[in-house]
Each structure stands twice: as structure tokens, then as C-alpha cells.
Design a protein around this motif. Structure first.
Motif, PDB file in Angstrom:
ATOM      1  N   TYR A 268      33.311  53.496  44.243  1.00 32.50           N
ATOM      2  CA  TYR A 268      34.009  54.241  45.279  1.00 32.50           C
ATOM      3  C   TYR A 268      35.496  54.115  44.948  1.00 32.50           C
ATOM      4  O   TYR A 268      36.093  53.045  45.082  1.00 32.50           O
ATOM      5  CB  TYR A 268      33.709  53.661  46.658  1.00 32.50           C
ATOM      6  N   THR A 269      36.084  55.194  44.464  1.00 32.10           N
ATOM      7  CA  THR A 269      37.421  55.114  43.883  1.00 32.10           C
ATOM      8  C   THR A 269      38.493  55.643  44.853  1.00 32.10           C
ATOM      9  O   THR A 269      38.183  56.467  45.730  1.00 32.10           O
ATOM     10  CB  THR A 269      37.475  55.901  42.568  1.00 32.10           C
ATOM     11  N   PRO A 270      39.745  55.148  44.650  1.00 33.06           N
ATOM     12  CA  PRO A 270      40.177  54.237  43.591  1.00 33.06           C
ATOM     13  C   PRO A 270      39.613  52.832  43.794  1.00 33.06           C
ATOM     14  O   PRO A 270      39.562  52.329  44.916  1.00 33.06           O
ATOM     15  CB  PRO A 270      41.698  54.264  43.690  1.00 33.06           C
ATOM     16  N   SER A 271      39.211  52.212  42.685  1.00 31.55           N
ATOM     17  CA  SER A 271      38.577  50.901  42.777  1.00 31.55           C
ATOM     18  C   SER A 271      39.192  49.953  41.766  1.00 31.55           C
ATOM     19  O   SER A 271      39.795  50.377  40.772  1.00 31.55           O
ATOM     20  CB  SER A 271      37.076  51.022  42.524  1.00 31.55           C
ATOM     21  N   GLN A 272      39.014  48.657  42.031  1.00 34.29           N
ATOM     22  CA  GLN A 272      39.479  47.595  41.148  1.00 34.29           C
ATOM     23  C   GLN A 272      38.365  46.590  40.910  1.00 34.29           C
ATOM     24  O   GLN A 272      37.559  46.335  41.806  1.00 34.29           O
ATOM     25  CB  GLN A 272      40.667  46.834  41.765  1.00 34.29           C
ATOM     26  N   GLN A 273      38.336  46.008  39.714  1.00 31.14           N
ATOM     27  CA  GLN A 273      37.455  44.893  39.389  1.00 31.14           C
ATOM     28  C   GLN A 273      38.226  43.870  38.587  1.00 31.14           C
ATOM     29  O   GLN A 273      39.029  44.236  37.718  1.00 31.14           O
ATOM     30  CB  GLN A 273      36.246  45.359  38.568  1.00 31.14           C
ATOM     31  N   LEU A 274      37.955  42.605  38.862  1.00 32.25           N
ATOM     32  CA  LEU A 274      38.586  41.509  38.126  1.00 32.25           C
ATOM     33  C   LEU A 274      37.622  40.932  37.103  1.00 32.25           C
ATOM     34  O   LEU A 274      36.404  40.890  37.316  1.00 32.25           O
ATOM     35  CB  LEU A 274      39.006  40.390  39.080  1.00 32.25           C
ATOM     36  N   GLY A 275      38.181  40.453  36.008  1.00 34.50           N
ATOM     37  CA  GLY A 275      37.403  39.763  34.999  1.00 34.50           C
ATOM     38  C   GLY A 275      38.293  38.824  34.221  1.00 34.50           C
ATOM     39  O   GLY A 275      39.446  38.580  34.576  1.00 34.50           O
ATOM     40  N   GLY A 276      37.759  38.291  33.144  1.00 34.09           N
ATOM     41  CA  GLY A 276      38.531  37.375  32.322  1.00 34.09           C
ATOM     42  C   GLY A 276      38.515  35.965  32.863  1.00 34.09           C
ATOM     43  O   GLY A 276      37.614  35.561  33.600  1.00 34.09           O
ATOM     44  N   SER A 277      39.567  35.201  32.527  1.00 32.24           N
ATOM     45  CA  SER A 277      39.677  33.812  32.954  1.00 32.24           C
ATOM     46  C   SER A 277      40.899  33.649  33.854  1.00 32.24           C
ATOM     47  O   SER A 277      41.937  34.279  33.624  1.00 32.24           O
ATOM     48  CB  SER A 277      39.802  32.902  31.730  1.00 32.24           C
TER      49      SER A 277
END
Length: 588
Positions: A474-483
């Protein structure tokens, strides 16, 4: 808390774009020849629930002797007796078990027939007539009416042959003691090409892909052009020990490889070049199945052995209970492997290798037409209905702007959508409506109305569920990843309408206790205060932007909570934008 100094000195940004590309839609499983298809990998992409296996029927053709490899297609289950008496084909309705037709070969004089294969509308076998003469015959699948017949091949030996390998309306046959392999046109039975060998024995079949027909004969891996029969390569096996009984059915793996066996060795060869990748020796017979990066084989001690498809390293082994010994080829699904001894069939969880199901009839197996079929060692055909857990694979479209007034219809492809009982589709923790099941591989639905973010898409029936992780945005959307540790890289994935401007905002500390709104901006805002982390007036390179930034190697930052939210739209600075979902992380 002011954060500009460390961001200014330490923020390292890099971005890349990626258009979301749907996977190929899943196909309904069929079992049309030896070990499922012309790769002979013995793999069926379904998830089984052993608690709901129901015995549909059991039949015994007019013999108590061993049945050949069964196939299932067109609503028909086809069993076969290789040797007289009772030599012939037996076609049963896949639900009722009604005997649709039989073809009795006893009266025609042959002593052996091959296992059957199938193309849409027709089944085929090779039959031995006389000392060394065989015929290639085809029959209507549901009526048993004979079609084409091909003659003139030298026959296979008395143990018979595995099913002809079928690929794109041609049949590729292990043609016997003198003629090693042959290609025939299925519609007419005409011989297209053949290869002569004086060293070929029985009970094998070639593997076929779009380019080549593969054999392991005379201590060599052979590849022939599938269309013309021209030799592409014949590569010697460096450890071949000689002997006439050197037949082995090749199996085509997932790494552009051919897996073959000889004596107690299993080998992997590059399919395109013929270069041998690896060869390992051990307490195992020829390979039986390939799936999930594993090569499955039967051990000489009665066990199932799994080797790495990549390098042949030993992974694990499983022993049947009570000293039983696995005798027949192994079948692999996404959840279990299924194997048989002379007397029993076992269904074993792939992950835990726990025995989930056992039945007192052992024999050759196939899985198709919503059935597990056991062609018994002692002539009994057992057919179980399996209840398939849905397996969604793709969704299109895979995103929508969360603030639109008209919700789109999306299409989900996969498998197992037509099992009896209600089917549900969930977007995160909210249920879709207007669900329409088109066929077993396709359904449509309307996503629920909800706020911004990326959610899993789950298809559920009474037997279980399957999920496309992060399947819909469902945009605009954000996702986090990494460390999130100091000195490490944090990844921020954004999805939005192509060409929109982007302003990524951040703040230290907790989010607001209550959301607020700033019309004409659309949506809820959660930051107490903010700094601009990244800004671009328009992003023309697709519907996704991935940002990477590095957290400074500063122990004073450990424990700090970071909040991130974006404003994305035609003109974020001009208040023509919508707020994304809020994401947060704690620096470690």
C-alpha cells in the motif's frame, strides 16, 4: 534531539532501482511419465497434509504380480503389468476408480511392455514382439482406442524398459540391446532418428530438455540434439569400471546439470558442456529424485540418502522403521518425500524427517490429479486423495496507492485454489473480499482498504495456508532491512508511483503518542520533529528506490531509537504528497 551533525559527517547514501517483476505462474502438477516428466526429477510442487489423506479406492488388475510405474493425467490413472500373464494397460477414473478400458497384450504375443507415458489425449508404450523386435503404440487416454504404431526397432531385453521420455510431441525411447536410443513422432509413430549401441541394457530411459536428449551409456555421458539427433558431446566417465550393465536414467537438476549413477557412485555433469562437476561414492544406488537443492537416492542399507546438488556432499539419511528397506523411486514435494518398500509406503517431513504417514502397500509412486498413487509390488493399486494446501506464487498488480477511492481487483496465481471448502485471502491481518476462483492456479479478489505499508498475502483453505511474504504494498510504503548496529548499513526500501518526488524524514526518540494530519498532505504523520534524510524532486526510474546508509561507529548512539517517515507525491514541498507508513529501529 538534534541529529544533523552525525548525519552530515557519516551518512553514506547509495540507491538503486528495481521494477517489480512477477514470477512465472505456477502450473498444475501432472505425472505424465517416469518420475513425473522428461527431467525425471520426481518433484511435484505441492504441499501435503498427511492428516487428510483419504483412500479413494483400491483395485487389483487381473494379476497379483508387480505393477509398473503408474501415470495420472486427463482424469485417468493408468496402471500397467509388464509381463504375462495379465500383460497390459489398465485405465481407471481418478475419482471413482471405474475401470475405463484395458489393453490386453497377452493375446498379441509380446512378453514385455514398457511403462506408459502421456501427451494430451494419448498414452504410449513400447512392446517387445519376438526376440528383438519392438513396437511403439499409442492409445486414446479415456477410450483406449489405438492410434499410431511404429515398427522396426530392435527390442529391449527381458526386464523391460522405463517409460518413453516425452517432450513436445516426440517420444525418446531406450530402444534396446542393439539400438541405444530413438526419437519418434508421437502422432504418426515415424522414426525421426536413432543411435546404435552394442552396450546398452534395459530398464532406463533418456532425459530430455529443450535442447538435448541425454544418455549415460558405455561409460560416457551422451548429449544428442533433440530435433536432429546430431551428437553434441560424448564425455567419458573417468572412473568407469566397464561392464554391460551400465544403464542409468539421467536426471536433470536445477543447476543446468545432469545427475547420473554408476555402481555406488553418483555424478553431476554440466548439462551444456559435459564437464563433470563432481562424483561421490558411498552406500547408495542410482539417484532417484532432485528437489530443493538435494539429490535423493536409495541406500544399499534400505535408507533414503540426501546429497547436496551443488557439490555432492552428504546431508542426511533416513531409515524406515522396523528394519524395512526402501526399494522404489522416491517422490518429493514441497513438504515431504514419499518412498516405498516392497510392503509399505512412507511419507516423511522434509524439514524434521519425522514419519508423518504410513500405509501397508508398497510400490511405485506418482502424485497428480489430486491423488497419491501406489502401484503395489503385489498387484494392488491404492489411490489416495490428498488435500492440497494453497500455494500462492504471484500477485498482480503488487501495489496500490492506499488513499484511492476505488479499490483495484488483483490476480493471484499459484496452486491448490480449487480444493473443497471456503477459500480466504488475507492482506496482512485484514481479509480481502470479492474472491473469485478462476481455476486451480488462478483467483481474483479485492484488497481491503487499509493504511500504507507492505503486507504478506496469505491464501487459506480448511487444510492450511500459503503466503507470499511482503507480497503487496500500500504505497507510498517503506521497509527497513540491513543491520542496526553502529558501523553497519541500514537499508530503506521505498515503493511509490513512478515520477513522484520523495522526501525521507527522520527523528530520534519515540514517535508521537497520537497521529496528526497536515492537509492537504494525505495520511497520518507520526514524527515529533524531523530532519530531511534524502530528497529528490522526481524519481523517473521505476516504482522502487532502495537507500543504504551507514550508522557511525559511535558507542554513544547505542540505544537511540530512530523514526523514519516519508512524504511522497507529485510535489512534496508543495504539499502534494501522501505520508508513508512509519518505520523505526533502535541502534545497537
Amino acid at each position: 534531539m538534534p541529529v544533523t551533525p552525525w548525519i552530515a559527517r557519516a551518512l553514506v547514501l547509495a540507491w538503486s532501482t528495481a521494477l517489480l517483476t512477477p514470477l512465472a505462474s505456477a502450473q498444475a502438477p501432472q505425472w505424465t511419465q517416469y518420475q513425473a516428466d522428461s527431467s525425471h526429477a520426481g518433484y511435484v510442487p505441492v504441499t501435503l497434509d498427511p492428516l487428510v489423506l483419504d483412500l479413494r479406492f483400491e483395485k487389483q488388475p487381473p494379476t497379483d504380480r508387480e505393477l509398473g510405474h503408474p501415470i495420472a493425467m486427463d482424469g485417468v490413472i493408468l496402471a500397467q503389468r509388464r509381463r504375462a500373464p495379465g500383460l497390459g494397460l489398465y485405465a481407471y477414473d481418478h475419482i471413482s476408480g471405474e475401470l475405463l478400458w484395458t489393453e490386453d497384450f497377452d493375446a498379441f504375443g509380446p512378453s514385455v511392455i514398457s511403462d506408459p507415458s502421456w501427451v494430451p489425449g494419448a498414452v504410449m508404450v513400447e512392446i517387445l514382439k519376438g526376440s528383438y523386435t519392438s513396437e511403439f503404440r499409442t492409445f486414446d487416454t479415456r477410450l483406449g482406442v489405438p492410434y499410431a504404431t511404429g515398427y522396426g526397432l530392435h527390442g529391449f531385453t527381458s526386464s523391460g524398459c522405463k517409460a518413453p521420455s516425452v517432450y513436445k510431441n516426440r517420444a525418446y525411447l531406450a530402444s534396446g540391446r542393439f539400438d541405444g536410443v530413438a526419437a519418434r513422432e508421437i502422432a504418426t509413430g515415424d522414426l525421426i532418428w536413432d543411435y546404435d549401441s552394442n552396450e546398452v541394457e534395459n530398464d532406463w530411459t533418456p532425459a530430455v530438455d529443450d535442447d538435448y536428449c541425454y544418455l549415460y551409456l558405455e561409460g560416457k555421458l551422451h548429449a544428442y540434439d533433440r530435433i536432429t539427433g546430431v551428437v553434441e558431446y560424448k564425455v567419458p566417465d573417468p572412473d568407469w569400471t566397464g561392464g554391460r550393465h551400465d544403464y542409468s536414467t539421467p536426471r536433470l537438476g536445477s543447476l543446468d546439470n545432469v545427475i547420473v549413477g554408476h555402481s555406488n557412485r553418483i555424478m553431476s555433469w554440466n548439462r551444456n558442456t559435459g564437464v563433470q562437476n563432481w562424483a561421490v561414492s558411498g552406500d547408495w544406488r542410482d539417484p532417484s529424485a532432485i528437489a530443493h537443492g538435494m539429490v535423493f537416492a536409495r541406500g544399499y542399507s534400505g535408507q533414503v540418502v540426501a546429497l547436496s546438488e551443488l557439490d555432492g556432499s552428504f546431508l542426511w539419511e533416513w531409515y524406515p522403521p522396523n528394519g524395512d528397506e526402501i526399494q522404489w523411486d522416491i517422490l518429493v514435494t514441497d513438504s515431504h518425500f514419499v518412498c516405498s518398500s516392497y510392503t509399505d509406503t512412507y511419507m516423511v517431513d522434509l524439514g524434521t524427517r519425522s514419519l508423518d504417514w504410513q500405509y501397508a502397500n508398497g510400490g511405485k509412486l506418482c502424485l497428480a490429479e489430486s491423488n497419491l498413487v501406489i502401484a503395489g509390488t503385489y498387484g494392488i493399486l491404492s489411490v489416495f486423495a490428498y488435500r492440497e494446501v494453497p500455494e500462492p506464487a504471484t500477485i498482480s498488480p503488487a501495489r496500490m496507492e492506499y488513499y484511492v477511492s476505488t479499490l483495484p481487483t488483483v490476480t493471484i496465481t499459484g496452486e491448490g485454489f480449487t480444493e473443497p471448502g471456503e477459500i480466504e485471502v488475507w492482506f496482512g491481518d485484514e481479509k480481502a473480499d470479492q474472491i473469485t476462483v478462476i481455476d486451480d492456479q488462478t483467483l481474483t479478489c479485492r484488497p481491503p482498504d487499509r493504511g500504507p505499508g507492505v503486507v504478506d498475502v496469505t491464501v487459506r483453505n480448511t487444510h492450511g495456508y500459503g503466503t507470499i511474504a511482503d507480497g503487496f504494498a500500500y504505497t507510498p510504503s517503506q521497509q527497513l532491512g540491513g543491520s542496526f548496529a553502529i558501523g553497519e548499513q541500514v537499508e530503506l526500501g521505498l515503493q511509490f508511483e513512478q515520477g513522484h518526488g520523495i522526501a525521507v524524514l527522520f527523528d530520534f526518540g519515540a514517535r508521537r503518542s497520537q497521529k496528526i494530519q497536515f492537509p492537504p498532505y494525505i495520511g497520518d504523520f507520526w514524527l515529533e520533529s524531523y530532519q530531511i534524510l534524502f530528497e529528490v524532486g522526481s524519481w523517473p526510474f521505476g516504482e522502487r528506490l532502495d537507500l543504504d546508509f551507514q550508522i557511525p561507529m559511535d558507542p554513544a548512539l547505542i540505544g537511540q531509537e530512530v523514526q523514519v517517515q516519508s512524504a511522497i507525491g507529485p510535489n512534496p514541498r508543495g504539499k502534494q504528497a501522501a505520508f508513508s507508513n512509519l518505520v523505526s529501529f533502535q541502534i545497537q
